[in-house]
Enzyme design. Structure first.
Site, PDB file in Angstrom:
ATOM      1  N   SER A  34      44.551  23.633  32.098  1.00 18.96           N
ATOM      2  CA  SER A  34      44.592  25.053  31.592  1.00 18.96           C
ATOM      3  C   SER A  34      44.284  26.020  32.959  1.00 18.96           C
ATOM      4  O   SER A  34      44.858  27.182  32.834  1.00 18.96           O
ATOM      5  CB  SER A  34      43.990  25.530  30.644  1.00 18.96           C
ATOM      6  OG  SER A  34      42.317  25.532  30.735  1.00 18.96           O
ATOM      7  N   LYS A  81      37.928  29.842  31.411  1.00 10.49           N
ATOM      8  CA  LYS A  81      38.878  30.631  31.384  1.00 10.49           C
ATOM      9  C   LYS A  81      38.500  31.779  32.120  1.00 10.49           C
ATOM     10  O   LYS A  81      37.573  32.177  32.731  1.00 10.49           O
ATOM     11  CB  LYS A  81      39.366  31.261  29.976  1.00 10.49           C
ATOM     12  CG  LYS A  81      39.478  30.043  29.011  1.00 10.49           C
ATOM     13  CD  LYS A  81      40.759  29.373  29.116  1.00 10.49           C
ATOM     14  CE  LYS A  81      40.728  28.136  28.173  1.00 10.49           C
ATOM     15  NZ  LYS A  81      41.741  27.435  28.426  1.00 10.49           N
TER      16      LYS A  81
END
Length: 168
Positions: A34, A81
Site C-alpha cells: 500500500s 499511511k
C-alpha cells in the site's frame, strides 16, 4: 549473588525498556504494497522503519507525513499511511461515498501511496487523530535504503482549500 544481580537487572531493565518503546519509539517491519513506491519498493526485501511515538504526543501532525494508525475496522491491526488532509481541509476522494468532503475537527484523511491497492480513508473515511500511534521518520533497513522520510504529497491530490506541501 550473581543470580540476585541478574534478577535485579531484569526488574529494572524491563520497565525501562517498555517505557522507551512506549514514549520514544521502535523499529517495525513494513508489510504489504500500500505504501509503494515510498516503502517496500521490492516486496522480497521489506523496509524497516523507525516509528517515533514522541512525535505524535504533541499532536503536531502535518500533511505529507507517514504515520501509523490503528485500523478503524480492525483495531488490533496497525496500518501505515500518509496524511493527506487535516481538520477543515476539503479533499477529493478515490471511491469513498462522497467525491469531495471536508475533514471534521479532530480528524485527518490518510491514504496509501499505491492508490487503489490500499485500505485507507477511501475505505473507512476520516480517522480520529487519536488513532495515530507514531510517525515513520526514517527507513533503517536495508542499509541501501537508509533515509529520512520527509513530508511529501508527490502521488496525492492536495486538499482543495490548503497550500501545497513541497515534494522533496
Amino acid at each position: 549473588m550473581k543470580v540476585r544481580h541478574f534478577f535485579a537487572g531484569i526488574l529494572i531493565g524491563i520497565p525501562i525498556g517498555i517505557t522507551f518503546l512506549d514514549t520514544v519509539g521502535y523499529i517495525a517491519k513494513v508489510e504489504g504494497v500500500s505504501m509503494q513506491p515510498t516503502l517496500n519498493p521490492d516486496e522480497r526485501n521489506p523496509d524497516y522503519v523507525f516509528l517515533n511515538r514522541r512525535a505524535v504526543r504533541t499532536q503536531n501532525i502535518q500533511r505529507g507525513e507517514i504515520v501509523t494508525v490503528k485500523s478503524p475496522k480492525t483495531p488490533e491491526q496497525i496500518l501505515i499511511k500518509r496524511v493527506v488532509g487535516l481538520s477543515g481541509d476539503i479533499v477529493r476522494t478515490h471511491g469513498y461515498k462522497a467525491d469531495i468532503l471536508q475533514i471534521p475537527e479532530g480528524h485527518c484523511w490518510v491514504e496509501g501511496d499505491h492508490i487503489g491497492r490500499s485500505m485507507d480513508s477511501n475505505t473507512f473515511g476520516p480517522i480520529s487523530l487519536g488513532l495515530i500511534t507514531a510517525k515513520a521518520t526514517s527507513i533503517v533497513w536495508p542499509p541501501s535504503r537508509w533515509r529520512y522520510l520527509y513530508p511529501s504529497m508527490t502521488n496525492h491530490n492536495f486538499p482543495l482549500n490548503s497550500p501545497k506541501v513541497p515534494a522533496r
